[in-house]
Write a protein that holds these residues in place. Structure first.
Motif, PDB file in Angstrom:
ATOM      1  N   LYS A   9       9.071  -4.004   3.390  1.00 49.91           N
ATOM      2  CA  LYS A   9       9.228  -5.186   4.255  1.00 49.91           C
ATOM      3  C   LYS A   9       8.918  -6.495   3.545  1.00 49.91           C
ATOM      4  N   GLU A  10       8.549  -6.455   2.273  1.00 51.93           N
ATOM      5  CA  GLU A  10       8.379  -7.689   1.514  1.00 51.93           C
ATOM      6  C   GLU A  10       9.711  -8.059   0.885  1.00 51.93           C
ATOM      7  N   SER A  11       9.869  -9.327   0.573  1.00 48.70           N
ATOM      8  CA  SER A  11      11.168  -9.777   0.081  1.00 48.70           C
ATOM      9  C   SER A  11      11.042 -10.654  -1.154  1.00 48.70           C
ATOM     10  N   ILE A  12      12.187 -10.908  -1.740  1.00 48.52           N
ATOM     11  CA  ILE A  12      12.330 -11.793  -2.891  1.00 48.52           C
ATOM     12  C   ILE A  12      13.475 -12.735  -2.568  1.00 48.52           C
ATOM     13  N   LEU A  13      13.302 -14.015  -2.813  1.00 49.98           N
ATOM     14  CA  LEU A  13      14.358 -14.996  -2.597  1.00 49.98           C
ATOM     15  C   LEU A  13      15.029 -15.339  -3.920  1.00 49.98           C
ATOM     16  N   ILE A  14      16.345 -15.420  -3.880  1.00 43.87           N
ATOM     17  CA  ILE A  14      17.129 -15.877  -5.029  1.00 43.87           C
ATOM     18  C   ILE A  14      17.801 -17.160  -4.568  1.00 43.87           C
ATOM     19  N   GLY A  15      17.393 -18.256  -5.153  1.00 40.36           N
ATOM     20  CA  GLY A  15      17.853 -19.544  -4.651  1.00 40.36           C
ATOM     21  C   GLY A  15      17.297 -19.731  -3.242  1.00 40.36           C
ATOM     22  N   SER A  16      18.030 -20.450  -2.416  1.00 36.94           N
ATOM     23  CA  SER A  16      17.545 -20.682  -1.046  1.00 36.94           C
ATOM     24  C   SER A  16      18.325 -19.873  -0.015  1.00 36.94           C
ATOM     25  N   ASP A  17      19.353 -19.126  -0.467  1.00 35.98           N
ATOM     26  CA  ASP A  17      20.199 -18.467   0.529  1.00 35.98           C
ATOM     27  C   ASP A  17      20.415 -16.967   0.315  1.00 35.98           C
ATOM     28  N   ILE A  18      19.730 -16.366  -0.647  1.00 35.07           N
ATOM     29  CA  ILE A  18      19.850 -14.927  -0.866  1.00 35.07           C
ATOM     30  C   ILE A  18      18.450 -14.318  -0.813  1.00 35.07           C
ATOM     31  N   GLU A  19      18.303 -13.305   0.035  1.00 36.38           N
ATOM     32  CA  GLU A  19      17.016 -12.642   0.191  1.00 36.38           C
ATOM     33  C   GLU A  19      17.186 -11.138  -0.015  1.00 36.38           C
ATOM     34  N   LEU A  20      16.372 -10.554  -0.884  1.00 33.38           N
ATOM     35  CA  LEU A  20      16.321  -9.109  -1.094  1.00 33.38           C
ATOM     36  C   LEU A  20      15.085  -8.593  -0.395  1.00 33.38           C
ATOM     37  N   VAL A  21      15.257  -7.597   0.474  1.00 34.30           N
ATOM     38  CA  VAL A  21      14.140  -7.042   1.235  1.00 34.30           C
ATOM     39  C   VAL A  21      13.992  -5.569   0.876  1.00 34.30           C
ATOM     40  N   VAL A  22      12.775  -5.143   0.576  1.00 35.32           N
ATOM     41  CA  VAL A  22      12.510  -3.726   0.348  1.00 35.32           C
ATOM     42  C   VAL A  22      12.449  -3.072   1.725  1.00 35.32           C
ATOM     43  N   VAL A  23      13.439  -2.232   2.023  1.00 37.05           N
ATOM     44  CA  VAL A  23      13.547  -1.598   3.335  1.00 37.05           C
ATOM     45  C   VAL A  23      12.769  -0.289   3.372  1.00 37.05           C
ATOM     46  N   ASP A  24      12.875   0.499   2.303  1.00 37.79           N
ATOM     47  CA  ASP A  24      12.209   1.799   2.273  1.00 37.79           C
ATOM     48  C   ASP A  24      12.018   2.248   0.832  1.00 37.79           C
ATOM     49  N   ILE A  25      11.007   3.044   0.623  1.00 39.26           N
ATOM     50  CA  ILE A  25      10.767   3.668  -0.671  1.00 39.26           C
ATOM     51  C   ILE A  25      10.567   5.151  -0.401  1.00 39.26           C
ATOM     52  N   ASP A  26      11.398   5.977  -1.036  1.00 38.28           N
ATOM     53  CA  ASP A  26      11.316   7.427  -0.836  1.00 38.28           C
ATOM     54  C   ASP A  26      11.352   8.083  -2.210  1.00 38.28           C
ATOM     55  N   ASP A  28      11.581   8.316  -5.866  1.00 35.91           N
ATOM     56  CA  ASP A  28      12.065   7.377  -6.892  1.00 35.91           C
ATOM     57  C   ASP A  28      13.247   6.544  -6.404  1.00 35.91           C
ATOM     58  N   GLN A  29      13.528   6.603  -5.115  1.00 36.49           N
ATOM     59  CA  GLN A  29      14.640   5.828  -4.557  1.00 36.49           C
ATOM     60  C   GLN A  29      14.106   4.665  -3.724  1.00 36.49           C
ATOM     61  N   VAL A  30      14.638   3.481  -3.998  1.00 36.00           N
ATOM     62  CA  VAL A  30      14.250   2.278  -3.270  1.00 36.00           C
ATOM     63  C   VAL A  30      15.475   1.785  -2.499  1.00 36.00           C
ATOM     64  N   LYS A  31      15.315   1.542  -1.208  1.00 31.64           N
ATOM     65  CA  LYS A  31      16.407   0.989  -0.402  1.00 31.64           C
ATOM     66  C   LYS A  31      16.167  -0.499  -0.229  1.00 31.64           C
ATOM     67  N   LEU A  32      17.179  -1.268  -0.591  1.00 31.85           N
ATOM     68  CA  LEU A  32      17.094  -2.722  -0.499  1.00 31.85           C
ATOM     69  C   LEU A  32      18.037  -3.239   0.574  1.00 31.85           C
ATOM     70  N   GLY A  33      17.583  -4.226   1.307  1.00 30.80           N
ATOM     71  CA  GLY A  33      18.445  -4.967   2.207  1.00 30.80           C
ATOM     72  C   GLY A  33      18.749  -6.299   1.549  1.00 30.80           C
ATOM     73  N   PHE A  43      27.916  -6.097  -5.079  1.00 25.46           N
ATOM     74  CA  PHE A  43      28.385  -4.782  -5.522  1.00 25.46           C
ATOM     75  C   PHE A  43      27.249  -4.032  -6.184  1.00 25.46           C
ATOM     76  N   ARG A  44      27.251  -2.711  -6.048  1.00 26.70           N
ATOM     77  CA  ARG A  44      26.407  -1.896  -6.916  1.00 26.70           C
ATOM     78  C   ARG A  44      27.008  -2.007  -8.310  1.00 26.70           C
ATOM     79  N   GLN A  45      26.182  -1.954  -9.333  1.00 26.55           N
ATOM     80  CA  GLN A  45      26.655  -2.173 -10.697  1.00 26.55           C
ATOM     81  C   GLN A  45      27.783  -1.220 -11.074  1.00 26.55           C
ATOM     82  N   GLU A  46      27.640   0.078 -10.756  1.00 25.99           N
ATOM     83  CA  GLU A  46      28.662   1.045 -11.156  1.00 25.99           C
ATOM     84  C   GLU A  46      29.992   0.784 -10.445  1.00 25.99           C
TER      85      GLU A  46
END
Length: 77
Positions: A9-26, A28-33, A43-46
């Motif tokens: 539930k903590e987030s990271i801001l990129i500029g003033s209009d993009i926010e990455l939120v950690v939704v879940d950690i299971d 070694d898998q991290v779900k980001l919003g 896009f996912r990188q792949e």
């Protein structure tokens, strides 16, 4: 590369209009919003790498095929 630690539930801001939120950690898998304006492509990188590869392949021109098409077009005129 900037490396930051975040908890669920903590987030990271990129500029003033993009926010990455950690939704879940299971394990070694991290779900980001991701909250971003609709005009920002995400896009996912792949997936992005596959799109780039397919675009490059689609833009390759077969010169022999182009000459054949020109020849056929010239004959039909």
């Amino acid at each position: 590369m900037l490396v930051l630690s975040r908890k669920i539930k903590e987030s990271i801001l990129i500029g003033s209009d993009i926010e990455l939120v950690v939704v879940d950690i299971d394990g070694d898998q991290v779900k980001l919003g991701i909250k971003a304006p609709k005009n920002v492509e995400i896009f996912r990188q792949e997936v992005y790498e596959k799109i780039i590869k397919e675009n490059k392949e689609a833009s390759n021109i077969n010169i022999d095929l182009v000459k054949k098409i020109e020849f056929i077009n010239d004959k039909s005129l």
